[in-house]
Design an enzyme around this catalytic site. Sequence first.
Site, PDB file in Angstrom:
ATOM      1  N   ILE A  68       0.836  -1.205   0.000  1.00 46.17           N
ATOM      2  CA  ILE A  68       0.000   0.000   0.000  1.00 46.17           C
ATOM      3  C   ILE A  68       0.868   1.251   0.000  1.00 46.17           C
ATOM      4  CG2 ILE A  68      -1.736   1.303   1.279  1.00 46.17           C
ATOM      5  CD1 ILE A  68      -2.682  -1.439   2.429  1.00 46.17           C
TER       6      ILE A  68
ATOM      7  N   ASP B 182      10.752   2.361   6.820  1.00 47.98           N
ATOM      8  CA  ASP B 182      10.311   0.972   6.930  1.00 47.98           C
ATOM      9  C   ASP B 182      11.556   0.107   7.072  1.00 47.98           C
ATOM     10  OD1 ASP B 182       9.432  -1.672   6.601  1.00 47.98           O
ATOM     11  OD2 ASP B 182       7.786  -1.055   5.282  1.00 47.98           O
TER      12      ASP B 182
ATOM     13  N   THR C  88      -4.692   5.671   6.939  1.00 51.99           N
ATOM     14  CA  THR C  88      -5.578   4.638   6.392  1.00 51.99           C
ATOM     15  C   THR C  88      -5.138   3.266   6.884  1.00 51.99           C
ATOM     16  OG1 THR C  88      -4.187   4.595   4.406  1.00 51.99           O
ATOM     17  CG2 THR C  88      -6.209   5.906   4.296  1.00 51.99           C
ATOM     18  N   ALA C  89      -4.292   3.238   7.924  1.00 52.04           N
ATOM     19  CA  ALA C  89      -3.758   1.977   8.446  1.00 52.04           C
ATOM     20  C   ALA C  89      -4.595   1.531   9.646  1.00 52.04           C
ATOM     21  CB  ALA C  89      -2.277   2.141   8.797  1.00 52.04           C
ATOM     22  N   ARG C  90      -4.114   1.762  10.849  1.00 53.80           N
ATOM     23  CA  ARG C  90      -4.833   1.368  12.060  1.00 53.80           C
ATOM     24  C   ARG C  90      -4.913   2.543  13.023  1.00 53.80           C
ATOM     25  NH1 ARG C  90      -6.471  -2.040   9.344  1.00 53.80           N
ATOM     26  NH2 ARG C  90      -6.493  -4.303   9.637  1.00 53.80           N
TER      27      ARG C  90
ATOM     28  N   ASP D 194      -9.111   7.418   8.253  1.00 52.98           N
ATOM     29  CA  ASP D 194     -10.001   6.334   7.840  1.00 52.98           C
ATOM     30  C   ASP D 194     -10.034   5.203   8.866  1.00 52.98           C
ATOM     31  OD1 ASP D 194     -11.727   5.081   5.815  1.00 52.98           O
ATOM     32  OD2 ASP D 194     -10.094   3.648   5.548  1.00 52.98           O
TER      33      ASP D 194
ATOM     34  N   GLU E  96     -13.587   1.191  16.967  1.00 57.45           N
ATOM     35  CA  GLU E  96     -14.500   1.159  15.816  1.00 57.45           C
ATOM     36  C   GLU E  96     -15.664   0.228  16.105  1.00 57.45           C
ATOM     37  OE1 GLU E  96     -12.174   0.135  12.374  1.00 57.45           O
ATOM     38  OE2 GLU E  96     -11.037   2.002  12.425  1.00 57.45           O
TER      39      GLU E  96
ATOM     40  N   HIS F 252     -13.441   3.735   7.892  1.00 62.76           N
ATOM     41  CA  HIS F 252     -12.561   2.588   7.623  1.00 62.76           C
ATOM     42  C   HIS F 252     -13.006   1.851   6.358  1.00 62.76           C
ATOM     43  CE1 HIS F 252      -9.559  -0.270   9.784  1.00 62.76           C
ATOM     44  NE2 HIS F 252      -9.354  -0.237   8.472  1.00 62.76           N
ATOM     45  N   ILE F 253     -13.147   2.623   5.278  1.00 63.70           N
ATOM     46  CA  ILE F 253     -13.602   2.043   4.011  1.00 63.70           C
ATOM     47  C   ILE F 253     -12.521   2.096   2.939  1.00 63.70           C
ATOM     48  CG2 ILE F 253     -16.086   2.262   4.320  1.00 63.70           C
ATOM     49  CD1 ILE F 253     -13.987   4.861   2.462  1.00 63.70           C
ATOM     50  N   GLY F 254     -11.276   2.375   3.339  1.00 57.31           N
ATOM     51  CA  GLY F 254     -10.207   2.460   2.359  1.00 57.31           C
ATOM     52  C   GLY F 254     -10.099   1.216   1.498  1.00 57.31           C
TER      53      GLY F 254
END
Length: 308
Positions: free
Chosen positions: A152, A171, A227-229, A253, A258, A277-279
């Site tokens: 991603i 990373d 858009t991760a966690r 997101d 949740e 959370h719809i990514g």
Amino acid sequence: MSAVLVTGADLAPQALALLVGHEVVYAGKTPTEEDLVALCRAHDPVAIIVRYGKVSAAIMDAAPSLKVISKHGSGTDTIDKVAAKARGIEVVAAAGANAAAVAEQALALLLACAKSVVALDARMHTGHWDKAVHKSLELGGRTVGLVGLGAIGLRFARMADALGMRVIGFDPFAKNLPAYVQSVDLATLWRESDAVSLHCPLTEDNRGLLNAATLAQCRRGVIIVNTARGGLIDEAALLAAVRAGQVASAGLDSFAVEPMVAGHPFQGEKNIVLSPHIGGVTSDAYVNMGVAAAQNLLAVLARQPVAA
């Protein structure tokens, strides 16, 4: 016929076609631990496909034939991996199956923040014309810092590069990065980024990675995209940083808890853009993740024959 338990209400037809010969049992969209324990006791599945809810040690213990837990997506933080390893149960994920969908959502949130899309839309719908007083942020030439350079993150990096952005990333596991991604340490990333986008899995080591201390190290007016966690961000610290102007805006997101409930402090905050959370939720990703989850569990079962 051995059972496959799906912690959701459905699975793509293309995935179901791969599971012919197995009894597919659905747990519904909001399964509780008690629901999943009861279903495991009733059906003793050899595999669980994880869509919603968490898979705990108690659930594993209720399914003595369980060989594999397959995530319908890339994030496995809702699975007790320590418990699974102790029981000889493999955990597999559909890495990359939703990469395009999530990367596009991250870009949408970044653009929404930089261009004030939501705020200007609301103003226009109430009859305002803010051309004389509004200035958007131009992303070309600015630096975006990516935390996580997996499928991603690298997909998003390619899009950011196409916008003319400088792309830096952190990373420790990434290898053979493309020429347009500069690998840096986190201190450099916080210091040099005009926007920060999170694309890493949630672990106990990085929980609360973005907090009061790290947000203070960022450039004033930084944009934050996640858009991760949700657990990667200290939400109270982010809200304080947005209100203080240290963070110009945030596009989020995913959230610590949740689904988000009424009264959450982010609701109504004009410089925070929210999505539920719809990514990874597109028709294409739904098929890709379902097929990958089915293929992954079948590969494990092929290595670990189920006793007759």
